[in-house]
Structures are given as structure tokens and as C-alpha cells.
Design an enzyme around this catalytic site. Sequence first.
Site: not given
Length: 184
Positions: A27, A34, A69, A71, A89, A106, A116, A118, A163
Site C-alpha cells: 500500500h 491485489h 476487510c 487480504h 480484527e 476498485y 488502494e 483491489e 470501497w
Amino acid sequence: MTDNDEPVVLLDSQHRPIGTAPKATVHTTDTPLHLAFSSYLLNDEGELLLTRRALSKVAWPGVWTNSACGHPLPDEAPADAARRRCRYELGVEIHDVTLLLPDFAYRAQDASGIVENEFCPVFSARCAGDLHLRPSEVMDSRWVSSGDLLTAVAATPWAFSPWMVAQLQRLQAEGITESWPGLA
């Protein structure tokens, strides 16, 4: 391995994996495409969980966004990544994970210049148990009705992650926000 050392799956323009890079290096002001995911958690009252990103986050610190959110790790299914990140989280288990937008993608830039970029499948899920927020990820949370969230995002889109704004627009256009999956 720390959270910032986790590998992020890099993608080509057709959303095919082409390698990995440590999360801490991905980032930037020139973020490569990604793989990611977004999730919206619902409680027994049919409310959605909004979270406010920790001020220590690299991108969009302090901004209100969807529940969680993250990865997916290499060879990890996005739905499994959603389960893992909700545990990490939010300190909560999730169930009834439902894919809502399999092809959401986006690119957005925050005020500091961080980008971002992604390919980000979007899920809904049911929340099982009380939240135990990890302060390095989430500084606040609120359970809100879908209608109140849509009204707030329409009135003040700048107060929310880009997003989430784009995801809610698509979800609303497809009629999903009228009756979120799993609220039978």
C-alpha cells in the site's frame, strides 16, 4: 509472522495471481492490483456492523467502513480469509458466509496519496457472539440499520471508505440491501 509481513496476492489485469508481496510494502502511492475481500456482518436484529479504522492504519485512518476487510493469503479462499480476519480484527466467529459481489474491484486514493487497488469479493455473514475489537485495526464500531446506513452514505459519502460507498451502491442497485442474505 506479523500482520504486516503477511503476503498479499498480486494480480494481473485479468485478476489472475502473478506473485506475492509483504503487506507492509504493497500500500503506497503506486499500489499494484491485489486480492482482497470485504465483509458485512449482521446481528440477530438485522443490523449491520460498521467499524472505524484505527488511526494507525496506512490507508484511510479513522474512516468508517464495512465490518471487516483484508487480504486472502496465497491459496486461501476469500471466504476463509473473511472468517480469519473477523476473528483477528473483531474477535468474533462468523457463520452463514454468503458471496454477494464476486467481481467487485476498485481503485481509490486517500488524502495522503496512498492508493488502494483491489479485486475484492464482497461477503455478508452472521456474527456469533460479542465483539472484542483489536485496537490496532478498529477504533470504534456501531450496529446500524441498513436504511440508516444507506441514508448516511448518500448524504455524506466522504465520511466513509470509498470501497464501502461503491459496494453499497452496487448492492443497492442489485436489490441486496432490501433483504440481506441470512436474515430469514
